[in-house]
Structure formats: C-alpha cells, structure tokens
Write an enzyme that holds these catalytic residues in place. Sequence first.
Site, PDB file in Angstrom:
ATOM      1  N   LYS A 213       0.824  -1.217   0.000  1.00  0.00           N
ATOM      2  CA  LYS A 213       0.000   0.000   0.000  1.00  0.00           C
ATOM      3  C   LYS A 213       0.854   1.262   0.000  1.00  0.00           C
ATOM      4  O   LYS A 213       2.014   1.257   0.405  1.00  0.00           O
ATOM      5  CB  LYS A 213      -1.010  -0.040   1.155  1.00  0.00           C
ATOM      6  N   ARG A 248      -3.456 -10.454   4.680  1.00  0.00           N
ATOM      7  CA  ARG A 248      -3.822 -10.369   3.255  1.00  0.00           C
ATOM      8  C   ARG A 248      -2.643  -9.780   2.488  1.00  0.00           C
ATOM      9  O   ARG A 248      -2.325  -8.602   2.645  1.00  0.00           O
ATOM     10  CB  ARG A 248      -5.065  -9.490   3.123  1.00  0.00           C
TER      11      ARG A 248
HETATM   12  N1  HH2 Z   1      -7.333  -4.083   0.650  1.00  0.00           N
HETATM   13  C1  HH2 Z   1      -7.629  -4.069  -0.679  1.00  0.00           C
HETATM   14  C2  HH2 Z   1      -8.712  -4.808  -1.165  1.00  0.00           C
HETATM   15  N2  HH2 Z   1      -9.471  -5.561  -0.331  1.00  0.00           N
HETATM   16  N3  HH2 Z   1      -9.919  -6.396   1.835  1.00  0.00           N
HETATM   17  C3  HH2 Z   1      -9.636  -6.435   3.144  1.00  0.00           C
HETATM   18  N4  HH2 Z   1     -10.364  -7.194   3.979  1.00  0.00           N
HETATM   19  N5  HH2 Z   1      -8.595  -5.702   3.684  1.00  0.00           N
HETATM   20  C4  HH2 Z   1      -7.808  -4.906   2.891  1.00  0.00           C
HETATM   21  O1  HH2 Z   1      -6.889  -4.243   3.440  1.00  0.00           O
HETATM   22  C5  HH2 Z   1      -8.086  -4.836   1.489  1.00  0.00           C
HETATM   23  C6  HH2 Z   1      -9.171  -5.610   0.985  1.00  0.00           C
HETATM   24  C7  HH2 Z   1      -6.784  -3.264  -1.630  1.00  0.00           C
HETATM   25  O2  HH2 Z   1      -5.741  -4.043  -2.174  1.00  0.00           O
HETATM   26  P1  HH2 Z   1      -5.739  -4.700  -3.634  1.00  0.00           P
HETATM   27  O3  HH2 Z   1      -6.831  -5.719  -3.737  1.00  0.00           O
HETATM   28  O4  HH2 Z   1      -4.400  -5.208  -3.966  1.00  0.00           O
HETATM   29  O5  HH2 Z   1      -5.998  -3.496  -4.623  1.00  0.00           O
HETATM   30  P2  HH2 Z   1      -7.239  -3.077  -5.483  1.00  0.00           P
HETATM   31  O6  HH2 Z   1      -8.351  -2.744  -4.538  1.00  0.00           O
HETATM   32  O7  HH2 Z   1      -6.741  -1.892  -6.271  1.00  0.00           O
HETATM   33  O8  HH2 Z   1      -7.621  -4.244  -6.351  1.00  0.00           O
END
Ligand code: HH2
Length: 281
Positions: A213, A248
């Site tokens: 992040k 995660r």
């Molecule tokens: N962070 C993201 C997405 N989903 N779910 C939970 N429970 N906790 C988190 O911190 C979280 C999440 C963001 O990360 P990422 O999926 O890599 O990115 P994007 O939302 O751009 O797909």
Amino acid sequence: MPLTYRLMGVVNVTPDSFSDGGRFLDSDAAIAHALELVEEGADILDIGGESTRPGAEPVSVEDEIARVGPVIEGLADELGEVQISIDTSKLAVAELALREGASIVNDVTAFRGDPLLAGLVADTGADCCLMHMLGEPRTMQQDPVYEDVVDEVKVFLEQRLRFAVGEGVAEEKIFLDPGIGFGKTVAHNLELLRRFDELLSLGRPLVVGTSRKSFLGRLTGERSEHERLAGTIATNVLALERGASVFRVHDVAPVRDALAVTAATLGGRWTARGAGTTART
Ligand code: HH2
C-alpha cells in the site's frame, strides 16, 4: 502457546488494481497465479473483480461476474483445504461465487454497500470479513479526519459486527479488519498498526491488509508498488506481534517466512519447514 494465523493471497482479476492491475485479467493467468500462491503457502485466496484503490470507478455486476466467475469455477476443485474468499460488496457477485465454491465473503463496505449480503452470508453459513472504510473508494483519501482513529474504527467494527449478528450471521463466522489505507492518512495507518492490539477486545479474529500500500512507499521514498515488499513484511510482522490472525498479501512466500520466524520467536516453539531435507543446525 503456538501462534496460529492464516495467509490470504490476493488474486486481482481486474485491469486497474493498484499494484497488479491487468496482470491476471485473463482467467487462465489468474488461476495459474492463484495456484502459485497456494504452493507458496496461502491458506485463503481472496479473489476480486473490482479495484478499491483510491479514485477507482465502480464496476457493473455483469463485468465483475465475468471476471471472477471463471476463476472461482476453475479453482474450486483444485484447492483441498484452501478457502476461496470473494472480495466483493455486491449480492449477485457473492451469490455466484458462493455457488461456485467460495466460502468467505470479504466485503470492504462491511455490509453497507448491500445490506442483503448479510442475509446471504447467514443463509449459506459462509465466513465473512467486515472492514472499516471512511467514505468510498472514489473519494476516501480526500482529507480523512478522525478524532481518535483507533477508537472510531473500533466503534464502527463493533456496530457492523452487531448488524451482521442481527441479520443472522453466526458470530464465529465473522472476521474484522481495520481497513489499512481506506480513508486514512499515513499517520492514521501507523497509529492503527501501533495500537492494533486494542482491537482484540472486539473478540473476533483480525485481518490486516498492508500489502504494497502507498503509505509504505511514502515512508521509504520509493516510486513503484513493487518496491514495497520490505515495508509489507515489517508491518505484517508487527501486526502478528499485536494479535492479527489473517494476513492479506500479494507476496505470499516472503511474508510466510517472515511470519514463521516471528511466530516461532513469540510463541517459543518452532517447526523446520522441509525438515529432513533442508534443516540445518
Ligand atoms: N485491501 C484491498 C482490497 N481488499 N480487503 C480487506 N479485507 N482488507 C484490505 O486491506 C483490502 C481488501 C486493496 O488491495 P488490492 O486488492 O491489492 O488493490 P485493489 O483494490 O486496487 O484491487
């Protein structure tokens, strides 16, 4: 006492996720990546078809289903003990995913996006993760303000836990997540991590998502998401020490090793991975 925790590997079937957008949009590529994460030690695969990065535009139900459906279907019979989590806020997407073999609903809106999602989770007996977010992805990073970020996140999570239980979700099926990076400044994220143990009194297992992040980049002065592994590891180690139990991450293998060493140190017990073939004194 040995520490138990689980690794949740991220599989983004999107064109625009902040660190891996477009890499796994093709379902075969997503399935192959998911299986690699399992090889690396993922206990859960979190499959998402909509980016929640700051500024992201919403995706239609049809598009989200077209992205995640074939991936879940392709993985469902391959996974054994590994659980599939669907990262969605939409009822129809969750319905399809649970039908195809997912058993966790990871909802970054904590059942505020579609309150009927709680009933689906209750009826199917799925697990769920309820996350804190201030505002919504399009605007959440525009000057988020808290009086006390930890107290406010905690009150929110308590309320969403009560809502879910009120809708019939069994309490032992619920995980809670403070939502690192979701409507939070660098200082808010750091305070949440520093005081992570204050969330333990909610009585539910805690999920932490710091992986790659932007606050990690802000702290280290780098430019690319791919230079954030060291920061990802540091924050996950700290969160384990402060009581988190689901991690995660995009980079499962290095975080797995870091957490294994941390858990062995904190828990006073260890097992050598691959003992007999690679264990050394
Ligand atoms: N962070 C993201 C997405 N989903 N779910 C939970 N429970 N906790 C988190 O911190 C979280 C999440 C963001 O990360 P990422 O999926 O890599 O990115 P994007 O939302 O751009 O797909």
